[in-house]
Design a protein around this motif. Structure first.
Motif, PDB file in Angstrom:
ATOM      1  N   ALA A 119      -0.879  35.283  17.191  1.00  0.00           N
ATOM      2  CA  ALA A 119      -1.784  36.253  17.600  1.00  0.00           C
ATOM      3  C   ALA A 119      -1.068  37.702  17.196  1.00  0.00           C
ATOM      4  O   ALA A 119       0.005  37.590  16.990  1.00  0.00           O
ATOM      5  CB  ALA A 119      -2.045  36.324  19.071  1.00  0.00           C
ATOM      6  N   ASP A 125      -8.422  36.782  21.968  1.00  0.00           N
ATOM      7  CA  ASP A 125      -8.372  35.757  22.447  1.00  0.00           C
ATOM      8  C   ASP A 125      -6.881  35.165  22.033  1.00  0.00           C
ATOM      9  O   ASP A 125      -6.576  34.804  21.141  1.00  0.00           O
ATOM     10  CB  ASP A 125      -9.330  34.742  22.087  1.00  0.00           C
ATOM     11  CG  ASP A 125      -8.860  33.427  23.117  1.00  0.00           C
ATOM     12  OD1 ASP A 125      -7.881  33.380  23.778  1.00  0.00           O
ATOM     13  OD2 ASP A 125      -9.571  32.391  22.900  1.00  0.00           O
ATOM     14  N   LEU A 126      -5.985  35.324  22.912  1.00  0.00           N
ATOM     15  CA  LEU A 126      -4.349  34.971  22.604  1.00  0.00           C
ATOM     16  C   LEU A 126      -4.541  33.672  22.253  1.00  0.00           C
ATOM     17  O   LEU A 126      -3.252  33.099  21.679  1.00  0.00           O
ATOM     18  CB  LEU A 126      -3.657  35.177  23.869  1.00  0.00           C
ATOM     19  CG  LEU A 126      -2.905  36.571  24.051  1.00  0.00           C
ATOM     20  CD1 LEU A 126      -2.034  36.636  25.212  1.00  0.00           C
ATOM     21  CD2 LEU A 126      -2.130  37.146  22.712  1.00  0.00           C
ATOM     22  N   GLU A 127      -5.162  32.855  22.631  1.00  0.00           N
ATOM     23  CA  GLU A 127      -5.330  31.261  22.632  1.00  0.00           C
ATOM     24  C   GLU A 127      -6.139  30.614  21.445  1.00  0.00           C
ATOM     25  O   GLU A 127      -6.085  29.614  21.219  1.00  0.00           O
ATOM     26  CB  GLU A 127      -5.452  30.619  24.035  1.00  0.00           C
ATOM     27  CG  GLU A 127      -4.238  31.006  24.971  1.00  0.00           C
ATOM     28  CD  GLU A 127      -4.596  30.107  26.163  1.00  0.00           C
ATOM     29  OE1 GLU A 127      -4.016  29.112  26.112  1.00  0.00           O
ATOM     30  OE2 GLU A 127      -4.814  30.728  27.096  1.00  0.00           O
TER      31      GLU A 127
END
Ligand SMILES: Cc1cc2nc3c(=O)[nH]c(=O)nc-3n(C[C@H](O)[C@H](O)[C@H](O)COP(=O)(O)OP(=O)(O)OC[C@H]3O[C@@H](n4cnc5c(N)ncnc54)[C@H](O)[C@@H]3O)c2cc1C
Ligand code: FES
Ligand code: FES
Lengths: 167, 331
Positions: A119, A125-127
């Protein structure tokens, strides 16, 4: 001590103050890698160390024993250019060209980071999955300054290659 | 750079012994070499710690996480466990420097990075941090980036980093090895110092001590935000930053842990602010009270006066976002 540069073994036993950047340029004659600021602020000295992009001005040669280094000369040649080099030519991704080797090495590192799902500061969205938008590209390439301001063409060149790389 | 001898440490104890004898540890080198080129730092010996086995991220028995001293900032921010459980840490790291620099920068080196004060960076200028007793050029000089909290009449420099601000909010600890082989764990909240009369000392590390890791307590959950305000949108140090971990329950703030960057000589924490917020219903009146409390003793030095209202507004914006309230909402 030894390290590998563009596939060739090189020995170094000089002054401990020798930065990787000065070693490449002055000892190895690999002058494609540029010195802009010498303080980690411009990205002109970007090379790949074991596949990761770093600023070679802020690293000592002695700290790279056993490492594998790729400079712009190892990325591609006029006869066998890397797709990024071809795209920079096609999109006119430079004016004076001083920042270009750093831009291209940096972009190569960046494409690998995206493939690994890293990221950035602007990734919502980090995931989630990373999609290389213009905003993402600007953030991820912010470590490479271009005094000529060729940014929009640099972005076009990299996006073209990134798009082709995507399945 | 001044000439120096280069040594490679083969073990933590050797690194500590060399450091105790005056050697300077080098990890990523992105801060130390920069300062050595300017002769702000002039170590006679560099001790390369990069071959020490401190490059792992490991789960802890209590559900926490241990991040080795040599884990690169990139590897830490990319770690799936960090992203899921401690997103504040990943966010703060990604807000700092660039991918190139973060690929080299390490956990310990980032914690120990030195101030970006212009007077500290210029050996022709007075600076009590660089040359104790020489005076402080920033006090009556260019001090746009300088401290508004916890400064002294000797030094108004700030700790410039982002990562440590998140670590302070998350209540992480620094694991340190002493040269005699013993270990201690220091909360990140107490790792960096205020300048006082000894601004040359940035943190509580004693001669010969080596940072082994940072440990994170189990995930606190809730909303975690890192808001960094700077002169341009990337590749710049913070003017003000706010790290917030806030958990809501039934319309109230069940838990709030805040830390602030670029305001002081260390990541700034004010337990009174956390206590005020905890258990309260969120709303603008509460947020204004929190900002008043935080900035009670704030002192501008001229060019940095703007940091006081900027901190207030940034704090309020972060608290609104973290609690899901809108401008004008009252408890
Ligand atoms: C152009 C530029 C922009 C930057 N922007 C930002 C930013 O926006 N935000 C931010 O947070 N940072 C920023 N940085 C700073 C960067 O984060 C630091 O340079 C980096 O984190 C330092 O890590 P390192 O491993 O390279 O440290 P080094 O340079 O190797 O060392 C730094 C210090 O840590 C000590 N040290 C290293 N390892 C240990 C250990 N194990 N135990 C005890 N002491 C140790 C060294 O002795 C030295 O004093 C920027 C840097 C540059 C050059
Ligand atoms: S020459 Fe290395 S970043 Fe400018
Ligand atoms: S093309 Fe001139 S600096 Fe980028």
């Amino acid at each position: 001590m030894e390290l590998t540069i563009n596939g060739e073994r090189r020995a170094f036993n000089g002054d401990p103050r020798r930065t990787l950047l000065d070693f490449l340029r002055l000892d190895c004659g690999l002058t494609g890698t540029k010195k802009g600021c010498d303080h980690g602020q411009c990205g002109a000295c970007t090379v790949l160390v074991n596949g990761q992009r770093i600023n070679s001005c802020l690293s000592l040669t002695l700290m790279h024993e056993g490492d594998t280094i790729t400079t712009i000369e190892g990325v591609g040649t006029p006869d066998a250019p890397d797709p990024l080099q071809t795209a920079f030519v096609r999109h006119d991704g430079y004016q004076c060209g001083y920042c270009t080797p750093g831009q291209i090495c940096s972009a190569k590192g960046m494409l690998a980071e995206i493939a690994a799902g890293w990221a950035s500061a602007v990734t919502r969205d980090l995931e989630g999955e990373v999609v290389l938008t213009r905003e993402e590209l600007a953030e991820r390439m912010s470590g490479n300054l271009c005094r000529c301001g060729a940014y929009s063409n640099i972005v076009d060149a990299i996006l073209e290659v990134a798009g082709e790389a995507r399945p | 750079m001044r000439p120096f001898e280069y040594r490679r440490a083969e073990g933590v104890e050797q690194a500590g012994a060399l450091a105790l004898a005056g050697g300077r540890l080098i990890a990523g080198g992105t801060n130390l070499l920069d300062l050595m080129k300017l002769q702000v730092e002039t170590p006679a010996q560099l001790v390369d710690v990069n071959r020490l086995p401190l490059r792992e991220i490991e789960p802890l028995a209590d559900g926490g996480l241990r991040i080795g001293a040599l884990v690169s900032n990139s590897a830490c921010a990319a770690d799936p466990r960090v992203r899921a459980g401690w997103p504040l840490l990943a966010r703060a790291i990604l807000a700092g420097a660039t991918f190139q620099l973060r690929n080299k920068a390490t956990t310990a080196g980032n914690l120990c990075q030195r101030t970006r004060c212009h007077y500290f960076y210029n050996p022709d200028q007075p600076c009590n941090k660089r040359a104790p007793g020489s005076g402080c050029g920033a006090l009556g000089g260019f001090n746009r980036i300088h401290a508004i909290l916890g400064a002294s009449d000797q030094c108004i420099a700030t700790y410039p980093g982002d990562m440590a601000v998140a670590l302070a909010a998350l209540d992480a600890a620094v694991v340190i090895a002493a040269p005699d082989g013993s270990q201690r764990s220091v909360p990140v909240r107490g790792f960096h110092r205020l300048p006082g009369d000894t601004p040359e000392k940035d943190n509580v590390l004693e001669p010969g001590e080596v940072i082994l890791a940072v440990t994170l307590p189990p995930p606190a959950g809730g909303t975690q935000l890192y808001r960094k305000v700077r002169e341009r949108s990337s590749y710049a140090f913070a003017l003000v930053s706010v790290a917030a971990a806030v958990r809501m329950e039934g319309g109230r703030i069940a838990q709030a842990s805040l830390a602030f960057g670029a305001l002081a000589h260390r990541p700034w924490r004010d337990p009174r602010v956390d206590a005020l917020l905890t258990g309260a219903r969120p709303g603008d009146a509460l947020f204004a009270e929190a900002a008043d409390l935080l900035l009670e003793g704030a002192q501008g030095r001229g060019h940095n006066d703007f940091k006081i209202p900027l901190t207030r507004r940034t704090l309020v914006a972060v608290l609104r976002e973290a609690t899901g309230t809108q401008p004008g909402d009252q408890a």
